[in-house]
Design an enzyme around this catalytic site. Sequence first.
Site, PDB file in Angstrom:
ATOM      1  N   ASP A 288       0.826  -1.211   0.000  1.00 44.88           N
ATOM      2  CA  ASP A 288       0.000   0.000   0.000  1.00 44.88           C
ATOM      3  C   ASP A 288       0.860   1.262   0.000  1.00 44.88           C
ATOM      4  OD1 ASP A 288       0.935  -0.480   2.587  1.00 44.88           O
ATOM      5  OD2 ASP A 288      -1.027  -0.942   3.402  1.00 44.88           O
TER       6      ASP A 288
ATOM      7  N   ASN B 194      -7.805  -2.801  14.255  1.00 44.30           N
ATOM      8  CA  ASN B 194      -9.198  -3.003  13.845  1.00 44.30           C
ATOM      9  C   ASN B 194      -9.348  -4.147  12.840  1.00 44.30           C
ATOM     10  OD1 ASN B 194      -8.139  -1.954  11.522  1.00 44.30           O
ATOM     11  ND2 ASN B 194      -9.542  -0.243  11.326  1.00 44.30           N
TER      12      ASN B 194
ATOM     13  N   HIS C 284      -7.578  -4.626  10.024  1.00 39.81           N
ATOM     14  CA  HIS C 284      -7.258  -4.384   8.610  1.00 39.81           C
ATOM     15  C   HIS C 284      -5.988  -5.109   8.198  1.00 39.81           C
ATOM     16  CE1 HIS C 284      -4.815  -0.420   9.496  1.00 39.81           C
ATOM     17  NE2 HIS C 284      -3.984  -1.436   9.351  1.00 39.81           N
TER      18      HIS C 284
ATOM     19  N   GLU D 155      -9.878  -1.609   5.169  1.00 35.70           N
ATOM     20  CA  GLU D 155     -10.531  -1.327   6.441  1.00 35.70           C
ATOM     21  C   GLU D 155     -11.838  -2.119   6.556  1.00 35.70           C
ATOM     22  OE1 GLU D 155      -8.769   0.093   8.488  1.00 35.70           O
ATOM     23  OE2 GLU D 155      -7.931   2.022   7.885  1.00 35.70           O
TER      24      GLU D 155
HETATM   25  C1  F6R Z   1       1.382  -1.547   6.225  1.00 35.63           C
HETATM   26  C2  F6R Z   1       0.085  -2.183   6.303  1.00 35.63           C
HETATM   27  C3  F6R Z   1      -0.746  -2.194   7.532  1.00 35.63           C
HETATM   28  C4  F6R Z   1       0.061  -2.577   8.787  1.00 35.63           C
HETATM   29  C5  F6R Z   1      -0.833  -2.539  10.018  1.00 35.63           C
HETATM   30  C6  F6R Z   1      -0.067  -2.855  11.287  1.00 35.63           C
HETATM   31  O1  F6R Z   1       1.936  -1.678   4.930  1.00 35.63           O
HETATM   32  O2  F6R Z   1      -0.314  -2.691   5.310  1.00 35.63           O
HETATM   33  O3  F6R Z   1      -1.794  -3.113   7.365  1.00 35.63           O
HETATM   34  O4  F6R Z   1       0.619  -3.842   8.620  1.00 35.63           O
HETATM   35  O5  F6R Z   1      -1.419  -1.289  10.137  1.00 35.63           O
HETATM   36  O6  F6R Z   1       0.860  -1.849  11.506  1.00 35.63           O
HETATM   37  P1  F6R Z   1       1.974  -1.987  12.661  1.00 35.63           P
HETATM   38  O7  F6R Z   1       2.851  -3.126  12.255  1.00 35.63           O
HETATM   39  O8  F6R Z   1       2.687  -0.672  12.637  1.00 35.63           O
HETATM   40  O9  F6R Z   1       1.236  -2.256  13.919  1.00 35.63           O
END
Ligand code: F6R
Length: 267
Positions: A65, A134, A136, A141
Amino acid sequence: MEILIRPTPEEVAVTAADILSAHIKRGAVLGLATGSTPLATYRQLIARHRAGELSFAGCRAFLLDEYVGLAPEHEQSYHYTIRNEFTAHIDIDDAAVHSPDGADPRPWEAAERYERAIIDAGGVDVQLLGIGTNGHIGFNEPAGSLNSTTHMETLHQQTVVDNSRFFDSEDEVPTHALTQGLATIRRARHLVLLATGLGKAEAVAKLAEGPLSASCPASSLQLHPQATVVVDEEAASHLVEKEYYRYIEAHRPAWQGYDGQPIEGVL
Ligand code: F6R
């Protein structure tokens, strides 16, 4: 889904690096996540590369992303972050590290181009994933389509709050992102999701043991034939079948790799 429980985040990173190394040695197309969770795994892989054990020369990479509205050189863009944290420290060709173009004023076209680029590369062999509090994955989302391809998503307020730690203030966090969709992610041949810490425990339980539901986008891993979830004890703490998952790993056949395939030369 295979669930591997490790005592500490460091051991999660070692296991994740072991799994990824097997793919990297085959010159895989890698799917890379950003965020905090995979950083320890990237450090492991960099160390193995520096020790002469691992070359990424034959690999290509696609990020999950990118924020909409951030130029590639912006320090919080994922284009910049993945280079800073990982790919600038290994021997992968920089031109082979792809991300959605968050700076394109026509994001829907950038999304289509990215989806096509992944397909043209032959698809992702191993996709590394984190999980949001959450539920995702990527920036898919809750309540999005379980069958989405790369698209623009409006970030959930919880995600904006969670990610504001990387910015000077919450107001600076972009409101939109381009993300591989859940169908795009599931097309990867092997999914490896990492989660550490108590803050992820509820999301991990929903992903593995909750119903398949767009309310928890990560539960779409339940549809994938080869998904590995690597968690530390804290992130595993809400799993009802924790002991069964340990039992499965303790009884893993010696010939079976983490990708479910026979390990060459074991039998
Ligand atoms: C990042 C991504 C997000 C993260 C998620 C967890 O490229 O795709 O889905 O993997 O928000 O983020 P952290 O590891 O910072 O808790």
